[in-house]
Scaffold this motif. Structure first.
Motif, PDB file in Angstrom:
ATOM      1  N   UNK A 152     -43.164  46.698  63.873  1.00 49.09           N
ATOM      2  CA  UNK A 152     -44.437  46.106  63.453  1.00 49.09           C
ATOM      3  C   UNK A 152     -45.298  45.755  64.657  1.00 49.09           C
ATOM      4  N   UNK A 153     -44.699  45.067  65.613  1.00 54.65           N
ATOM      5  CA  UNK A 153     -45.445  44.595  66.788  1.00 54.65           C
ATOM      6  C   UNK A 153     -45.959  45.771  67.601  1.00 54.65           C
ATOM      7  N   UNK A 154     -45.111  46.765  67.856  1.00 57.10           N
ATOM      8  CA  UNK A 154     -45.537  47.912  68.661  1.00 57.10           C
ATOM      9  C   UNK A 154     -46.700  48.665  67.993  1.00 57.10           C
TER      10      UNK A 154
ATOM     11  N   UNK B 113     -55.722  45.495  53.314  1.00 54.86           N
ATOM     12  CA  UNK B 113     -54.501  45.656  54.100  1.00 54.86           C
ATOM     13  C   UNK B 113     -54.842  46.100  55.499  1.00 54.86           C
ATOM     14  N   UNK B 114     -54.171  45.512  56.465  1.00 58.98           N
ATOM     15  CA  UNK B 114     -54.445  45.853  57.863  1.00 58.98           C
ATOM     16  C   UNK B 114     -54.025  47.257  58.169  1.00 58.98           C
ATOM     17  N   UNK B 115     -52.833  47.619  57.794  1.00 62.09           N
ATOM     18  CA  UNK B 115     -52.340  48.984  58.026  1.00 62.09           C
ATOM     19  C   UNK B 115     -51.288  49.301  56.975  1.00 62.09           C
ATOM     20  N   UNK B 116     -51.277  50.560  56.551  1.00 65.77           N
ATOM     21  CA  UNK B 116     -50.214  50.974  55.637  1.00 65.77           C
ATOM     22  C   UNK B 116     -48.859  50.786  56.294  1.00 65.77           C
ATOM     23  N   UNK B 117     -48.808  50.936  57.619  1.00 65.02           N
ATOM     24  CA  UNK B 117     -47.540  50.801  58.325  1.00 65.02           C
ATOM     25  C   UNK B 117     -46.989  49.388  58.223  1.00 65.02           C
ATOM     26  N   UNK B 118     -47.873  48.363  58.231  1.00 62.04           N
ATOM     27  CA  UNK B 118     -47.388  46.977  58.098  1.00 62.04           C
ATOM     28  C   UNK B 118     -46.640  46.809  56.788  1.00 62.04           C
ATOM     29  N   UNK B 119     -47.280  47.286  55.717  1.00 65.21           N
ATOM     30  CA  UNK B 119     -46.681  47.109  54.393  1.00 65.21           C
ATOM     31  C   UNK B 119     -45.360  47.853  54.291  1.00 65.21           C
ATOM     32  N   UNK B 120     -45.358  49.106  54.779  1.00 67.47           N
ATOM     33  CA  UNK B 120     -44.133  49.911  54.695  1.00 67.47           C
ATOM     34  C   UNK B 120     -42.990  49.246  55.447  1.00 67.47           C
ATOM     35  N   UNK B 121     -43.275  48.825  56.689  1.00 62.24           N
ATOM     36  CA  UNK B 121     -42.185  48.281  57.495  1.00 62.24           C
ATOM     37  C   UNK B 121     -41.769  46.893  57.035  1.00 62.24           C
ATOM     38  N   UNK B 122     -42.761  46.079  56.593  1.00 66.72           N
ATOM     39  CA  UNK B 122     -42.412  44.773  56.067  1.00 66.72           C
ATOM     40  C   UNK B 122     -41.558  44.911  54.806  1.00 66.72           C
ATOM     41  N   UNK B 123     -42.000  45.825  53.923  1.00 64.14           N
ATOM     42  CA  UNK B 123     -41.218  46.052  52.699  1.00 64.14           C
ATOM     43  C   UNK B 123     -39.818  46.518  53.038  1.00 64.14           C
ATOM     44  N   UNK B 124     -39.746  47.441  53.991  1.00 64.41           N
ATOM     45  CA  UNK B 124     -38.444  47.973  54.377  1.00 64.41           C
ATOM     46  C   UNK B 124     -37.564  46.892  54.960  1.00 64.41           C
ATOM     47  N   UNK B 125     -38.198  46.026  55.769  1.00 63.41           N
ATOM     48  CA  UNK B 125     -37.430  44.957  56.396  1.00 63.41           C
ATOM     49  C   UNK B 125     -36.864  44.006  55.356  1.00 63.41           C
ATOM     50  N   UNK B 126     -37.735  43.605  54.408  1.00 65.71           N
ATOM     51  CA  UNK B 126     -37.270  42.648  53.402  1.00 65.71           C
ATOM     52  C   UNK B 126     -36.266  43.289  52.457  1.00 65.71           C
ATOM     53  N   UNK B 127     -36.502  44.544  52.116  1.00 66.52           N
ATOM     54  CA  UNK B 127     -35.554  45.236  51.230  1.00 66.52           C
ATOM     55  C   UNK B 127     -34.181  45.298  51.864  1.00 66.52           C
ATOM     56  N   UNK B 128     -34.164  45.548  53.181  1.00 64.38           N
ATOM     57  CA  UNK B 128     -32.883  45.620  53.884  1.00 64.38           C
ATOM     58  C   UNK B 128     -32.198  44.266  53.897  1.00 64.38           C
ATOM     59  N   UNK B 129     -33.007  43.204  54.222  1.00 59.13           N
ATOM     60  CA  UNK B 129     -32.414  41.870  54.293  1.00 59.13           C
ATOM     61  C   UNK B 129     -32.000  41.375  52.903  1.00 59.13           C
ATOM     62  N   UNK B 130     -32.711  41.864  51.908  1.00 60.16           N
ATOM     63  CA  UNK B 130     -32.479  41.357  50.560  1.00 60.16           C
ATOM     64  C   UNK B 130     -31.293  42.018  49.861  1.00 60.16           C
ATOM     65  N   UNK B 131     -30.554  42.808  50.592  1.00 54.68           N
ATOM     66  CA  UNK B 131     -29.422  43.492  49.966  1.00 54.68           C
ATOM     67  C   UNK B 131     -28.415  42.486  49.418  1.00 54.68           C
ATOM     68  N   UNK B 132     -28.471  41.248  49.973  1.00 51.62           N
ATOM     69  CA  UNK B 132     -27.562  40.212  49.482  1.00 51.62           C
ATOM     70  C   UNK B 132     -27.899  39.805  48.049  1.00 51.62           C
TER      71      UNK B 132
END
Length: 601
Positions: A151-153, A3-22
């Motif tokens: 993620x980018x920052x 894994x590149x960074x723990x932060x990537x996984x956390x934020x990606x997971x958070x992003x998808x979890x948020x979008x996946x509320x549907x």
């Protein structure tokens, strides 16, 4: 790499979890998502992950959720890159781009591809291309898409942490603005972790301590959060505390939350803090070898892929024209493989030469560092010896006389009392002079150049120097001023600094001359545009072997002679700050002659 960074996984997971509320009402989907991210984070079971990714993609396509569908495909690419399958990852990116071209709202997905390419090159150590794609992704990112911007920052900050700390801090603060606006303490914890790494790499202990307290304050308030960043922060704190071995043990432990990509940089920083540049260089070699290995793996992946494609091509065309097509395909395969092999040989040869140059440069740096450390130790020892010797005697005298004067049992005549007070004053002045010289040498060492804007009349200036010297001479020697220039001749210089040098030279000449004279001279050489001051005495002189050493700090020809060994080093340093030089005249044998040469401004 994993894994590149723990932060990537956390934020990606958070992003998808948020979008996946549907899809949050679909229990099977929620279970499938958790299983998918568990495999993604562990990054070990390749087959199980690809099966989970396929299930996710099939589900999302069935529900026409293209946004999450392409996000999963991009994560699959990063997963391949983590495993070192760079060529496969780039092939998948090309396939995703072709599929996106068929989408109606394709522009909304291009930013995701740019970010994915940045991640691939970041993992391979190609920071220039990684920065290029991260910035492209940032330009295309919607202002309201805070998770993507985080993620980018964070990735841009990681790229700049060591080489460009100011730029890294700017990206980290952009991330901090978003985390504070989100009111999400888990995001803010990731921001604090990046900030802590910045302060660690640049040895700012005070700022790190504040970040450390804030980080663990969030961790204590939210025990439900995972331990992401905890081991990293503890390791950096141990290193700052000087417990380097414990810090290294924590970093090297396999079952912790510190990412593999972070560990080499952390070890190098700790080795530098330990002054073990040999270990830092060895770690740097390992990083280079890993990067070269990745490039080699990618090259051979390409060769294998080409070979496979050619085999398929041969089987397809076999029935049409077996002999001719097989021959052409074989020749083509051989040419391609020979070309790639030649490129590989040339590349490794160039890398080996560059690597050898790096080793030679590091060895030279280590040699210089060792010499500097040795010289520093010698200077420290000399300083302690000189301070002990030069200060102990006057302090003993002062202490003894003070005890006599302050003891009512001793009867002291007025003459003896006056003599003791004068001796106390004289020795106090001697100690003051020693510390003034120490402060002067420290101050002058930090300066780069004196400002020379004073207009000085040479004739009057020489008389002033002679007059000041006479207070110490008290008529014992003949003090002479020799000026070859007209009485109104003026020079442009720094008057205070010049007075400091000439006064010191006059004091030395009077100190080491029992009888005769001391002459302060001046001559202006208009041809060479230089000014020359000389101080000539008829004293004991300086042996030829010592004429350069007397300008070294604490050096004394006669160890028993009063003095701290800093007067002449100060003279040389001040002369250099004036743009000039000072030397002992080797040709003069009637005593000692010092020549101060300055530029004519």
């Amino acid at each position: 790499m994993r894994n590149l960074l723990l932060l990537i996984i956390l934020s990606l997971c958070g992003s998808i979890t948020t979008q996946a509320s549907r899809h949050s009402q679909d229990t099977a989907y929620v279970k499938m998502t958790l299983h998918y991210f568990d495999l993604y984070q562990k990054g070990k079971d390749e087959k199980a992950y690809y099966n989970a990714a396929k299930q996710m993609k099939d589900y999302l396509l069935d529900h026409n959720d293209k946004e999450l569908y392409y996000t999963i495909r991009s994560q699959e690419v990063i997963f391949d890159a983590n495993l070192g399958k760079t060529y496969r990852a780039l092939q998948k990116v090309n396939t995703i781009l072709k599929d996106i071209e068929q989408e109606k709202n394709k522009d909304s997905y291009v930013q995701l591809i740019d970010y994915t390419l940045g991640s691939i090159y970041h993992l391979r150590g190609n920071y220039r291309l990684a920065e290029y794609y991260y910035k492209k992704a940032n330009e295309k990112c919607a202002p309201t898409d805070s998770p993507s911007r985080m993620d980018i920052y964070s990735q841009m900050a990681e790229l700049k942490l060591v080489g460009s700390p100011k730029e890294a801090d700017q990206w980290i603060e952009k991330l901090g603005d978003l985390t504070r606006a989100s009111h999400n303490p888990e995001y803010h914890k990731a921001y604090l972790m990046l900030k802590g790494k910045l302060y660690f790499y640049h040895k700012d202990r005070w700022s790190f301590d504040k970040i450390y307290r804030d980080f663990f304050s969030i961790q204590r308030k939210h025990p439900e959060f995972d331990n992401g960043g905890v081991a990293l922060m503890k390791a950096m704190d141990l290193a700052f505390s000087g417990d380097y071995q414990s810090a290294l043990q924590l970093i090297n432990a396999e079952n912790n939350e510190i990412e593999a990509i972070d560990k080499p940089g952390l070890r190098i920083q700790i080795y530098k803090m330990m002054d073990r540049y040999d270990l830092a260089l060895d770690e740097f070699r390992k990083i280079k070898m890993r990067r070269d290995s990745l490039d080699t793996d990618m090259l051979f992946d390409s060769m294998s892929e080409i070979d496979t494609q050619m085999s398929i091509y041969n089987r397809t065309k076999h029935m049409a024209d077996k002999n001719r097509k097989m021959l052409i395909a074989s020749l083509f395969t051989i040419c391609v493989m020979l070309t790639l092999a030649l490129i590989s040989i040339i590349y490794h040869h160039l890398m080996r030469r560059r690597y050898q140059k790096t080793i030679e440069q590091k060895n030279r740096e280590l040699s210089v560092a060792l010499e500097q450390a040795t010289e520093s130790d010698r200077m420290k020892t000399a300083f302690i010896e000189h301070v002990s010797h030069e200060i102990r005697t006057p302090l003993n005298i002062i202490t003894g006389y003070v005890q006599l004067i302050g003891n009512p049992e001793y009867e002291i005549s007025p003459e003896e009392h006056t003599e003791m007070v004068n001796s106390i004053n004289e020795n106090s002045n001697m100690i003051t002079t020693i510390f003034n010289e120490l402060l002067d040498i420290a101050q002058y060492s930090s300066n780069k150049k004196f400002v020379c804007e004073d207009m000085v009349n040479v004739g009057s200036f020489l008389k002033t120097i002679i007059g000041d010297a006479e207070e110490k001479n008290k008529g014992r020697l003949q003090l002479i001023a020799e000026n070859t220039e007209p009485d109104d001749f003026t020079i442009k210089t720094n008057k205070i600094a010049l007075c400091r040098v000439l006064s010191q030279l006059m004091d030395n000449a009077i100190k080491f001359t029992k009888s005769g004279s001391v002459t302060l001279g001046f001559h202006a050489d208009k041809a060479s545009k230089t000014l020359q001051f000389t101080v000539t005495d008829t004293g004991i002189g300086i042996p030829l072997a010592h004429q350069e050493k007397v300008f070294e700090r604490f050096y004394k020809v006669d160890l028993f002679k009063q003095g701290f060994g800093l007067g002449l080093p100060i003279c040389r340093k001040v002369s250099e700050l004036l743009g000039g030089t000072i030397v002992v005249d080797k040709d003069y044998v009637g005593g000692a002659r010092f020549i101060l040469t300055l530029p004519m401004l």
